[in-house]
Motif scaffolding. Structure first.
Motif, PDB file in Angstrom:
ATOM      1  N   VAL A   1      -2.348   9.931   3.086  1.00  0.00           N
ATOM      2  CA  VAL A   1      -2.945   8.661   2.657  1.00  0.00           C
ATOM      3  C   VAL A   1      -2.056   7.480   3.025  1.00  0.00           C
ATOM      4  O   VAL A   1      -2.234   6.374   2.514  1.00  0.00           O
ATOM      5  CB  VAL A   1      -3.223   8.669   1.144  1.00  0.00           C
ATOM      6  CG1 VAL A   1      -4.229   9.744   0.789  1.00  0.00           C
ATOM      7  CG2 VAL A   1      -1.938   8.848   0.332  1.00  0.00           C
ATOM      8  N   HIS A   2      -1.080   7.725   3.927  1.00  0.00           N
ATOM      9  CA  HIS A   2      -0.190   6.684   4.455  1.00  0.00           C
ATOM     10  C   HIS A   2       0.663   6.045   3.353  1.00  0.00           C
ATOM     11  O   HIS A   2       0.841   4.823   3.312  1.00  0.00           O
ATOM     12  CB  HIS A   2      -0.991   5.617   5.208  1.00  0.00           C
ATOM     13  CG  HIS A   2      -1.811   6.164   6.330  1.00  0.00           C
ATOM     14  ND1 HIS A   2      -1.254   6.604   7.521  1.00  0.00           N
ATOM     15  CD2 HIS A   2      -3.149   6.374   6.444  1.00  0.00           C
ATOM     16  CE1 HIS A   2      -2.213   7.046   8.322  1.00  0.00           C
ATOM     17  NE2 HIS A   2      -3.360   6.927   7.699  1.00  0.00           N
ATOM     18  N   GLY A   3       1.152   6.891   2.463  1.00  0.00           N
ATOM     19  CA  GLY A   3       2.089   6.435   1.453  1.00  0.00           C
ATOM     20  C   GLY A   3       3.488   6.935   1.762  1.00  0.00           C
ATOM     21  O   GLY A   3       3.708   7.656   2.741  1.00  0.00           O
ATOM     22  N   TYR A   4       4.434   6.546   0.941  1.00  0.00           N
ATOM     23  CA  TYR A   4       5.813   6.989   1.122  1.00  0.00           C
ATOM     24  C   TYR A   4       6.001   8.353   0.463  1.00  0.00           C
ATOM     25  O   TYR A   4       5.962   8.479  -0.770  1.00  0.00           O
ATOM     26  CB  TYR A   4       6.794   5.976   0.538  1.00  0.00           C
ATOM     27  CG  TYR A   4       6.912   4.715   1.357  1.00  0.00           C
ATOM     28  CD1 TYR A   4       7.133   4.774   2.729  1.00  0.00           C
ATOM     29  CD2 TYR A   4       6.782   3.457   0.767  1.00  0.00           C
ATOM     30  CE1 TYR A   4       7.241   3.621   3.493  1.00  0.00           C
ATOM     31  CE2 TYR A   4       6.894   2.294   1.524  1.00  0.00           C
ATOM     32  CZ  TYR A   4       7.118   2.385   2.884  1.00  0.00           C
ATOM     33  OH  TYR A   4       7.217   1.238   3.636  1.00  0.00           O
ATOM     34  N   GLY A   5       6.212   9.375   1.283  1.00  0.00           N
ATOM     35  CA  GLY A   5       6.360  10.730   0.778  1.00  0.00           C
ATOM     36  C   GLY A   5       7.589  10.912  -0.089  1.00  0.00           C
ATOM     37  O   GLY A   5       7.566  11.715  -1.037  1.00  0.00           O
ATOM     38  N   PHE A   6       8.676  10.196   0.209  1.00  0.00           N
ATOM     39  CA  PHE A   6       9.887  10.304  -0.604  1.00  0.00           C
ATOM     40  C   PHE A   6       9.588   9.924  -2.055  1.00  0.00           C
ATOM     41  O   PHE A   6      10.005  10.604  -2.996  1.00  0.00           O
ATOM     42  CB  PHE A   6      10.982   9.393  -0.066  1.00  0.00           C
ATOM     43  CG  PHE A   6      11.646   9.909   1.189  1.00  0.00           C
ATOM     44  CD1 PHE A   6      11.255  11.106   1.764  1.00  0.00           C
ATOM     45  CD2 PHE A   6      12.655   9.189   1.794  1.00  0.00           C
ATOM     46  CE1 PHE A   6      11.862  11.579   2.919  1.00  0.00           C
ATOM     47  CE2 PHE A   6      13.272   9.658   2.943  1.00  0.00           C
ATOM     48  CZ  PHE A   6      12.873  10.852   3.502  1.00  0.00           C
ATOM     49  N   LEU A   7       8.875   8.829  -2.226  1.00  0.00           N
ATOM     50  CA  LEU A   7       8.525   8.381  -3.571  1.00  0.00           C
ATOM     51  C   LEU A   7       7.605   9.394  -4.251  1.00  0.00           C
ATOM     52  O   LEU A   7       7.760   9.696  -5.442  1.00  0.00           O
ATOM     53  CB  LEU A   7       7.839   7.014  -3.492  1.00  0.00           C
ATOM     54  CG  LEU A   7       7.379   6.396  -4.810  1.00  0.00           C
ATOM     55  CD1 LEU A   7       8.555   6.187  -5.747  1.00  0.00           C
ATOM     56  CD2 LEU A   7       6.654   5.076  -4.551  1.00  0.00           C
TER      57      LEU A   7
ATOM     58  N   TRP B   1       0.812  -1.219   0.000  1.00  0.00           N
ATOM     59  CA  TRP B   1       0.000   0.000   0.000  1.00  0.00           C
ATOM     60  C   TRP B   1       0.845   1.268   0.000  1.00  0.00           C
ATOM     61  O   TRP B   1       0.573   2.207  -0.743  1.00  0.00           O
ATOM     62  CB  TRP B   1      -0.957   0.021   1.183  1.00  0.00           C
ATOM     63  CG  TRP B   1      -1.633   1.357   1.331  1.00  0.00           C
ATOM     64  CD1 TRP B   1      -1.388   2.321   2.268  1.00  0.00           C
ATOM     65  CD2 TRP B   1      -2.624   1.907   0.454  1.00  0.00           C
ATOM     66  NE1 TRP B   1      -2.167   3.424   2.053  1.00  0.00           N
ATOM     67  CE2 TRP B   1      -2.935   3.207   0.946  1.00  0.00           C
ATOM     68  CE3 TRP B   1      -3.270   1.442  -0.689  1.00  0.00           C
ATOM     69  CZ2 TRP B   1      -3.863   4.027   0.323  1.00  0.00           C
ATOM     70  CZ3 TRP B   1      -4.206   2.259  -1.310  1.00  0.00           C
ATOM     71  CH2 TRP B   1      -4.493   3.538  -0.808  1.00  0.00           C
ATOM     72  N   LYS B   2       1.857   1.334   0.859  1.00  0.00           N
ATOM     73  CA  LYS B   2       2.619   2.573   0.982  1.00  0.00           C
ATOM     74  C   LYS B   2       3.348   2.935  -0.310  1.00  0.00           C
ATOM     75  O   LYS B   2       3.462   4.108  -0.659  1.00  0.00           O
ATOM     76  CB  LYS B   2       3.601   2.474   2.161  1.00  0.00           C
ATOM     77  CG  LYS B   2       2.951   2.667   3.521  1.00  0.00           C
ATOM     78  CD  LYS B   2       3.984   2.641   4.630  1.00  0.00           C
ATOM     79  CE  LYS B   2       3.397   3.102   5.950  1.00  0.00           C
ATOM     80  NZ  LYS B   2       3.072   4.540   5.955  1.00  0.00           N
ATOM     81  N   LEU B   3       3.835   1.930  -1.043  1.00  0.00           N
ATOM     82  CA  LEU B   3       4.486   2.213  -2.320  1.00  0.00           C
ATOM     83  C   LEU B   3       3.465   2.681  -3.357  1.00  0.00           C
ATOM     84  O   LEU B   3       3.699   3.668  -4.074  1.00  0.00           O
ATOM     85  CB  LEU B   3       5.226   0.977  -2.826  1.00  0.00           C
ATOM     86  CG  LEU B   3       6.527   0.617  -2.095  1.00  0.00           C
ATOM     87  CD1 LEU B   3       7.055  -0.714  -2.601  1.00  0.00           C
ATOM     88  CD2 LEU B   3       7.573   1.705  -2.264  1.00  0.00           C
ATOM     89  N   LEU B   4       2.328   1.996  -3.431  1.00  0.00           N
ATOM     90  CA  LEU B   4       1.298   2.387  -4.393  1.00  0.00           C
ATOM     91  C   LEU B   4       0.723   3.760  -4.063  1.00  0.00           C
ATOM     92  O   LEU B   4       0.491   4.582  -4.960  1.00  0.00           O
ATOM     93  CB  LEU B   4       0.182   1.338  -4.413  1.00  0.00           C
ATOM     94  CG  LEU B   4       0.528   0.005  -5.078  1.00  0.00           C
ATOM     95  CD1 LEU B   4      -0.624  -0.982  -4.905  1.00  0.00           C
ATOM     96  CD2 LEU B   4       0.853   0.197  -6.547  1.00  0.00           C
ATOM     97  N   ALA B   5       0.482   4.020  -2.773  1.00  0.00           N
ATOM     98  CA  ALA B   5      -0.074   5.313  -2.367  1.00  0.00           C
ATOM     99  C   ALA B   5       0.908   6.445  -2.645  1.00  0.00           C
ATOM    100  O   ALA B   5       0.524   7.525  -3.102  1.00  0.00           O
ATOM    101  CB  ALA B   5      -0.442   5.279  -0.884  1.00  0.00           C
TER     102      ALA B   5
END
Length: 437
Positions: free
Chosen positions: A258-264, A207-211
């Motif tokens: 949305v609980h994703g990775y902000g760096f990405l 989820w975190k990568l997709l988000a």
């Protein structure tokens, strides 16, 4: 009674130091072109010199200021990621980005595994701390790697080595995050439970990568439309480079909401903005502003890093720790990079540079601080010492060698591309004239 002539007010000394750093950011790159030094090395040396005098009571030790360290390094990394995304001219694709995918899919996991093994077997770290050590050493730092990255947008300074290192740095800061979460899970004893591993794989990886990817793409496309495609011909002519900072903060915040990775999200946002109108001059303006902010914050961090060194960051370092650090810089990353590049199109010289120039820096500090602030790893003094030594080693070794190595590669490429005879020389078999002469 007469007062002392010199009263060292810490605030005034801070302003003096900040002014000196700003001058270094502005002038030093020109003066250091012909010297085997970099701005990063100069700032670390300045920090060691200033904090060794004892005039400043402030101790910038990351072990004391763990939360501040996490937040400040986080800010520098995301600004750097925006600049990295704006630099890349190449359109994303499976074949055109093959170097990037190799470094991410092969070199990074191998680096994490090998470094974690060295931490566990060589340094006696717990499994959790060894995993955190490996994850923190995985990213190629986007902050300190500016000398080996692509040039400004549209400059054409994008050979395969510079492109590979820039795109790798833009993506592996986010892709290392799942392994940091795996270390935090191990510290909590969750590796032995199916529920913990399921949550890690589905949420922390999936989820975190997709988000993060989705949030960055949406924010980038929206801003790209407003800047270049809106009804009034785009807002780029009404704004300035400050938009780059706005895009950075918005993309990062939306991804975190949305609980994703902000760096990405930040790197993808920059790529999406660039892709909306690839040749527009406004990309240069955004890049320049982002680059100035990044350099200023980076230099401030490096001065503080030098201060931490002066105040004993490496005090607990042993000879074994130093040997492990040398192995990470000179063996682990180069070997992992060369394995990743087996069968790839670039010549072997370019493969060697891609493997060797895996700079470690601010991103590693962020991940250590993040892991310690969110997990129970016990005493981290030795971990900080080893990581600090590796970062110092990378700043010196890669800082001194990167520019000459890339310049030599460019000269060889130019020589191979040049014709064997002068440009104004007549060809050996000139075509016959129309008159048959």
């Amino acid at each position: 009674m007469l007062e002392p002539l010199l009263i060292f007010d810490p605030y005034i000394l801070f302003l003096l130091g900040l002014g000196a750093v700003v001058l270094l950011v502005s002038w030093a790159p020109v003066g250091l072109k012909r010297l085997p030094l970099t701005l990063a090395i100069l700032c670390v040396a300045l920090g060691v010199a200033v904090f060794s005098t004892g005039l400043l009571a402030f101790d910038p030790d990351p072990r004391t200021w763990d939360t501040a360290t996490e937040r400040l390094t986080e800010l520098v990394v995301i600004i750097s990621l925006m600049g990295a995304g704006l630099k890349i001219d190449r359109i994303p694709g499976w074949r055109s980005w093959s170097t990037t995918w190799r470094l991410l899919a092969v070199a990074m996991p191998l680096t994490i595994a090998a470094t974690a093994w060295l931490g566990w077997s060589g340094l006696g770290f717990s499994m959790a701390m060894a995993l955190l050590f490996g994850a923190s050493m995985a990213p190629t730092d986007p902050v300190l790697a500016s000398d080996v990255q692509c040039g400004p947008p549209g400059s054409g300074d994008e050979d395969e080595v510079r492109f590979g290192l820039t795109s790798e740095a833009g993506l592996n800061d986010a892709l290392a995050f799942p392994f940091v979460h795996l270390a935090i899970l191990a510290a909590a004893g969750g590796l032995a439970t199916q529920a913990g591993l399921t949550d890690w794989f589905s949420i922390k990886v999936g989820w975190k990568l997709l988000a993060g990817l989705g949030a960055g793409w949406l924010v980038g496309k929206l801003l790209g439309y407003l800047l270049f495609r809106s009804r009034r011909g785009g807002l780029s002519k009404l704004t300035d480079g400050l938009i780059a900072l706005a895009a950075t903060l918005i993309a990062y915040a939306v991804a975190e909401v949305v609980h994703g990775y902000g760096f990405l999200a930040v790197f993808v946002c920059a790529m999406a903005i660039r892709g909306t109108e690839r040749e527009h001059d406004f990309h240069q303006e955004m890049h320049d502003f982002s680059d100035q902010i990044e350099r200023l914050l980076m230099m401030l961090l490096l001065v503080l890093f030098g201060g931490a060194l002066a105040n004993g960051l490496l005090a607990s370092l042993t000879w074994t720790d130093a040997l492990i650090g040398l192995a990470v810089v000179f063996v682990v990353r180069p070997v992992a990079g060369l394995i990743a590049m087996i069968g790839s199109p670039p010549p072997w010289r370019e493969r060697l540079l891609l493997a060797f120039l895996g700079i470690r820096g601010v991103g590693s500090v962020y991940y250590i601080a993040y892991g310690i602030n969110h997990g129970d790893f016990g005493n981290s003094e030795r971990l900080w010492a080893v990581v600090g030594f590796i970062i110092l080693l990378s700043i010196i070794v890669h800082g001194v060698t990167a520019t000459p190595l890339l310049a030599r590669l460019a000269r060889r490429s130019d020589a191979c591309a040049a014709p064997d005879f002068p440009a104004d020389a007549a060809p050996a078999n000139p075509p016959a004239s129309k008159n048959g002469d």
